[in-house]
Design an enzyme around this catalytic site. Structure first.
Site, PDB file in Angstrom:
ATOM      1  N   GLU A 102       0.837  -1.201   0.000  1.00  0.00           N
ATOM      2  CA  GLU A 102       0.000   0.000   0.000  1.00  0.00           C
ATOM      3  C   GLU A 102       0.872   1.251   0.000  1.00  0.00           C
ATOM      4  O   GLU A 102       0.621   2.201   0.759  1.00  0.00           O
ATOM      5  CB  GLU A 102      -0.953   0.012   1.211  1.00  0.00           C
ATOM      6  CG  GLU A 102      -2.113  -0.938   1.074  1.00  0.00           C
ATOM      7  CD  GLU A 102      -3.240  -0.682   2.087  1.00  0.00           C
ATOM      8  OE1 GLU A 102      -2.993  -0.007   3.095  1.00  0.00           O
ATOM      9  OE2 GLU A 102      -4.347  -1.164   1.862  1.00  0.00           O
ATOM     10  N   GLU A 132      -6.678  -7.698  -0.368  1.00  0.00           N
ATOM     11  CA  GLU A 132      -7.070  -7.780   1.046  1.00  0.00           C
ATOM     12  C   GLU A 132      -8.563  -7.534   1.122  1.00  0.00           C
ATOM     13  O   GLU A 132      -9.012  -6.382   1.114  1.00  0.00           O
ATOM     14  CB  GLU A 132      -6.350  -6.713   1.882  1.00  0.00           C
ATOM     15  CG  GLU A 132      -4.884  -6.957   2.060  1.00  0.00           C
ATOM     16  CD  GLU A 132      -4.209  -5.850   2.871  1.00  0.00           C
ATOM     17  OE1 GLU A 132      -4.893  -5.213   3.699  1.00  0.00           O
ATOM     18  OE2 GLU A 132      -3.009  -5.623   2.658  1.00  0.00           O
TER      19      GLU A 132
HETATM   20  C1  GLA Z   1      -4.185  -2.349   5.007  1.00  0.00           C
HETATM   21  C2  GLA Z   1      -2.812  -2.990   5.117  1.00  0.00           C
HETATM   22  C3  GLA Z   1      -2.833  -4.255   5.933  1.00  0.00           C
HETATM   23  C4  GLA Z   1      -3.646  -4.080   7.182  1.00  0.00           C
HETATM   24  C5  GLA Z   1      -5.050  -3.660   6.818  1.00  0.00           C
HETATM   25  C6  GLA Z   1      -5.951  -3.452   8.004  1.00  0.00           C
HETATM   26  O1  GLA Z   1      -4.872  -2.835   3.969  1.00  0.00           O
HETATM   27  O2  GLA Z   1      -2.258  -3.255   3.854  1.00  0.00           O
HETATM   28  O3  GLA Z   1      -1.513  -4.593   6.248  1.00  0.00           O
HETATM   29  O4  GLA Z   1      -3.041  -3.115   7.975  1.00  0.00           O
HETATM   30  O5  GLA Z   1      -4.995  -2.437   6.158  1.00  0.00           O
HETATM   31  O6  GLA Z   1      -6.027  -4.562   8.812  1.00  0.00           O
END
Ligand code: GLA
Length: 586
Positions: A157, A239
């Site tokens: 991210e 995710e």
């Molecule tokens: C983001 C991050 C993950 C985690 C989620 C929340 O998507 O990439 O590593 O922190 O948020 O759980």
């Protein structure tokens, strides 16, 4: 040898392939539970397991590497392959994941010119040294080498942190230079700014998006981004948030199974691929929880990483297991294993006051200016002590730039506890010509997300120093508490002090090893260890007060639990429970 490609579809050995994956973090689960967790993942209808790889556990000290036990990522991946699963790896130097400093090692902060997650020589040199070792473990696991690893992620991210393509490219090139030859991908929020900033789409790095609801809209946004860049790639939610994490002093976050089912069904109906974040969340053992930041204040996350996921913290299926199976048209029953059970309550066998055992438990250092957590492991607690000459009257002390939580003792009396908004508040206290000031400073967990990763506040401890009246005070003794030394403690030593943090010892026999929960509700705030293994932090403020103990952590015969308690609230008995708190197990 199998072959995996990303064209219009994912192609496995030339045939279209759907990735239905679930996240399981090997480092949050005891190795003896890996197999059953992966069997449950497979029985749920998933074909792939995804994991992050946290740098800070694999290189706990610079140049010292650990790929053993709970950190044996190679074994975890091989086990997945033995069970017929594919694997996605996210070895980015930064992982977010509600993990201390987003997985970045605390020792990086020993370098004053360190700027993490940037294409600066200092940071990249450290990544380079780590990757040279890490990829010795990972390269043979790739599908191109006969392993189960389909693809790997570049950074994490990054579009929610920066937009420096040179940095992203440098990470990509380092991975390739170390032998990565499976497809690479990035994952970001699904909005255009995040995808633009965080992806390497023009370098042909596959793009995925992260979200947990509004599946059609989020997939459409990802599609638009790909089309703008003339890419015809499969859609993947890297995710799909099936639950959420929790912070201290806040109510438990829940995500109901019905809305999860509906939003996941929409993903499947749209022909998309997904990775459930999390399939099983596990536990933030040790001092490895992260923290969220809001307008200058860090809010640490709790020890349980139950996440309200498909499996609970201890591996038992939640209501989402059946929901997932309905979406995937699977009826295989989940494999069952032993349930956690309580052990008999145990009376305290010995107690010591921390101030009486500082030399046994801490790495001592005397210096004019106070040290930060650059002293010691970088995690847990630092104890400070100094002499201040007062005038038999109330005088003013002030801690300048201290993180994250500090108990201030003057002449063996707790004067105040400062935390979050109250850190640095001036303290008025009577001082004598020979007053002793002692500080217990806790690093409650570094932030794991956002620009505050670059803030000096991540260098925990007392930074600028302590003001007495209008001058900075010099001359400090400090001890970085080192809990690997717990076994060296002599519990028979007289402990004459009657103030400050306590260490309680509970010794008991076990004839049948099984998972259980340590109930810390009789204790205020601190950290618990079983047979030297750090179970994580507890805090009466909640939302949870139980710490998961996998059966691996118990021994047949004599066991020892040690509890460091810092708020003068220590029960003389410990008890155990069969489940995490009611609201987490529902
Ligand atoms: C983001 C991050 C993950 C985690 C989620 C929340 O998507 O990439 O590593 O922190 O948020 O759980």
């Amino acid at each position: 040898m199998e072959k995996f490609e990303i064209k219009k579809h994912f192609l496995l050995n030339g045939q279209p392939f759907k990735i239905y994956s679930g996240a399981v973090h090997y480092f949050r689960i005891a190795p003896s539970e890996w197999r059953l967790t992966l069997l449950k993942l497979k029985a749920a209808g998933l074909n792939t397991v995804e994991t992050y790889i946290p740098w800070n556990v694999h290189e706990p000290e610079e140049g010292q590497f650990d790929f053993s036990g709970r950190y044996d990522v190679q074994r975890f991946v091989e086990l997945a392959q033995e069970l017929g699963l594919y694997v996605i790896l996210r070895p980015s130097p930064y992982i977010c994941a509600e993990w201390e400093f987003g997985g970045l090692p605390a020792w990086l902060l020993k370098y004053p010119d360190m700027v993490v997650r940037t294409n600066t020589p200092r940071f990249m040199a450290k990544v380079e040294a780590y990757y040279a070792r890490l990829f010795q473990e990972l390269v043979p696991l790739q599908i191109t080498h006969g392993g189960p690893v389909l693809m790997m992620q570049v950074e994490n991210e990054y579009g929610s942190f920066g937009n420096d393509k040179a940095y992203l490219r440098a990470i990509k090139h380092l991975m390739e230079a170390n032998g990565v030859d499976v497809p690479l991908f990035t994952s970001d929020g699904s909005w255009q700014q995040a995808l633009q900033a965080g992806s390497l789409i023009d370098d042909d790095v596959f793009v995925t998006a992260n979200f947990g609801s509004h599946s059609p809209e989020n997939l459409a946004a990802l599609q638009v981004f790909m089309q703008t860049h003339h890419k015809q790639w499969p859609l993947m939610c890297m995710e799909f948030w099936d639950g959420w994490f929790n912070r201290w002093q806040e109510p438990i976050t829940k995500r109901d199974a019905a809305s999860f089912e509906q939003d996941l069904q929409a993903l499947v109906d749209a022909d998309a691929n997904f990775n459930l974040y999390m399939f099983r969340g596990g536990t933030n053992f040790g001092f490895y929880n992260g923290a969220s930041s809001r307008v200058g204040i860090d809010y640490p996350q709790i020890t349980s990483y139950d996440y309200d996921a498909v499996l609970h913290e201890d591996g038992q299926p939640s209501a989402k297991y059946a929901a997932l199976q309905r979406v995937l048209n699977v009826t295989t029953p989940a494999p069952t294993g032993a349930l956690p059970r309580p052990l008999a309550s145990v009376h305290r066998t010995a107690q010591l006051h921390l101030v009486d055992v500082l030399d046994a438990l801490g790495q001592h250092c005397h210096s004019a200016q106070p040290q930060t957590f650059a002293l010691g492991s970088g995690y847990g607690y630092l104890f400070y002590q100094t002499q201040v000459a007062g005038n038999h009257q109330p005088e003013k002390l002030q801690l300048l730039d201290v993180n994250d939580r500090v108990d201030v003792y003057v002449d063996h009396q707790l004067v105040t506890t400062q935390y979050q908004a109250t850190l640095g508040t001036p303290i008025e206290t009577p001082l004598t010509p020979t007053s002793t000031v002692q500080l217990l400073v806790e690093n409650t967990g570094r932030v794991n997300y956002g620009a505050r990763l670059l803030s000096p506040t991540q260098q925990k401890g007392l930074r600028t120093g302590m003001m007495v009246d209008r001058h900075l005070h010099y001359g400090w003794d400090q001890w970085a508490l080192d809990f690997s030394q717990l076994a060296q403690l002599n519990w028979q030593t007289p402990s004459p002090s009657n103030y400050g943090p306590t260490l309680s010892q509970f010794t008991f026999d076990v004839s049948d090893r099984h998972a259980t929960y340590l109930d810390c509700s009789g204790f205020g705030k601190g950290v618990a260890f079983i047979n030297g293994i750090n179970l994580g932090r507890f805090w009466q403020d909640g939302p949870t007060q139980r710490l998961y103990i996998p059966q691996d952590f118990l021994r047949l015969g004599t066991n020892q639990i040690v509890i460091l308690e810092t708020t003068a609230t220590a029960s003389d008995e410990i008890s155990f429970a069969a489940t995490q708190e009611e609201n987490l197990n529902a």
